[in-house]
Design an enzyme around this catalytic site. Structure first.
Site, PDB file in Angstrom:
ATOM      1  N   THR A 147      38.659  49.970  47.026  1.00 31.02           N
ATOM      2  CA  THR A 147      39.927  49.620  46.398  1.00 31.02           C
ATOM      3  C   THR A 147      40.107  50.384  45.086  1.00 31.02           C
ATOM      4  O   THR A 147      39.142  50.889  44.487  1.00 31.02           O
ATOM      5  CB  THR A 147      40.001  48.123  46.083  1.00 31.02           C
ATOM      6  OG1 THR A 147      38.995  47.804  45.115  1.00 31.02           O
ATOM      7  CG2 THR A 147      39.803  47.280  47.341  1.00 31.02           C
TER       8      THR A 147
ATOM      9  N   CYS B 275      34.541  48.681  50.817  1.00 32.33           N
ATOM     10  CA  CYS B 275      35.432  47.518  50.775  1.00 32.33           C
ATOM     11  C   CYS B 275      35.218  46.769  52.075  1.00 32.33           C
ATOM     12  O   CYS B 275      35.147  47.385  53.149  1.00 32.33           O
ATOM     13  CB  CYS B 275      36.892  47.960  50.647  1.00 32.33           C
ATOM     14  SG  CYS B 275      38.070  46.588  50.815  1.00 32.33           S
TER      15      CYS B 275
END
Length: 238
Positions: A125, A194
């Site tokens: 992210t 992630c």
């Protein structure tokens, strides 16, 4: 065996997959040989990336600590969080909860060091990338990192937020395109940094040279709290 507590819901599907990995990586021939897991899944915890980037004033740490304390009171002796961005708050969480919180990024660095890898590509992210969570930890192990270009990073965020978190399966071709860019920049291994990206590895076959950080976290949790199946020692895709 130690009791494992899980702060879940960040996001919900990734948490479900983490539970699957814990079970899959356990060496057990009966129900009774599996580890005991205590979990609180709370998707309403404020978005970690938005807070880190200064786009929100809602600090997610307080609710995560509250859940950790609840799990500790229930008997959890160790905590795992299947959300990589949440590890930005690791020090605060471990101090506030008062039990060991597994550090997925540190565990991944140790895994890569043992594998002889010294340069990796980061797929994560914006919050994780801009906080420099991976390079801060990896530099202590002599491991260099490379990030996607701005356009490719937008593509990763699209995959995470507008596709997988929204309930879609995710476009594997976009992930591989970014991965090829990182390999061209010298990365020996590309990290799925992630937990939403972990779901792409679940659903599709990836080329050689990818490592799922959530698999590393799951493996370490089982080693600490259960009976680890040595078949899952090698996690980098071949």
């Amino acid at each position: 065996m130690k009791k494992l507590g899980i702060i879940g819901g960040l996001g919900p599907m990734a948490t479900t997959y983490f539970l699957y990995l814990l079970t899959r990586m356990s060496r057990a021939e009966s129900d009774q040989e599996h580890m005991e897991i205590l979990m609180h899944s709370k998707p309403s915890i404020p978005d970690r990336t938005r807070y880190i980037l200064g786009l929100s004033q809602e600090n997610p740490v307080h609710e995560m600590i509250d859940i950790g304390l609840e799990l500790k009171e229930m008997g959890a002796e160790m905590i795992a969080i299947p959300c990589i961005t949440a590890h930005y708050f690791h020090g605060e969480l471990e101090k506030g909860i008062g039990v060991k919180v597994l550090h997925a990024v540190r565990e991944t660095a140790e895994y890569l060091k043992e594998a002889g890898v010294d340069k990796v590509g980061i797929m994560a992210t914006d919050g994780t990338v801009q906080s420099e969570l991976f390079p801060d930890v990896f530099s202590r192990y002599g491991i260099a990192t490379v990030n996607p270009c701005e356009e490719s990073q937008r593509m990763i965020m699209e995959l995470i937020y507008r596709q997988i978190k929204s309930g879609e399966k995710g476009n594997i071709d976009e992930l591989i395109r970014v991965g090829e860019e990182l390999f061209a920049e010298g990365a020996q291994v590309n990290l799925l940094g992630c937990t939403e990206l972990s779901l792409l590895k679940r659903d599709f076959r990836l080329p050689a040279g990818y490592l799922d950080v959530m698999e590393v976290l799951s493996g370490r949790a089982v080693q600490e709290c259960g009976r680890f199946d040595e078949r899952f020692r090698h996690l980098i895709t071949q």
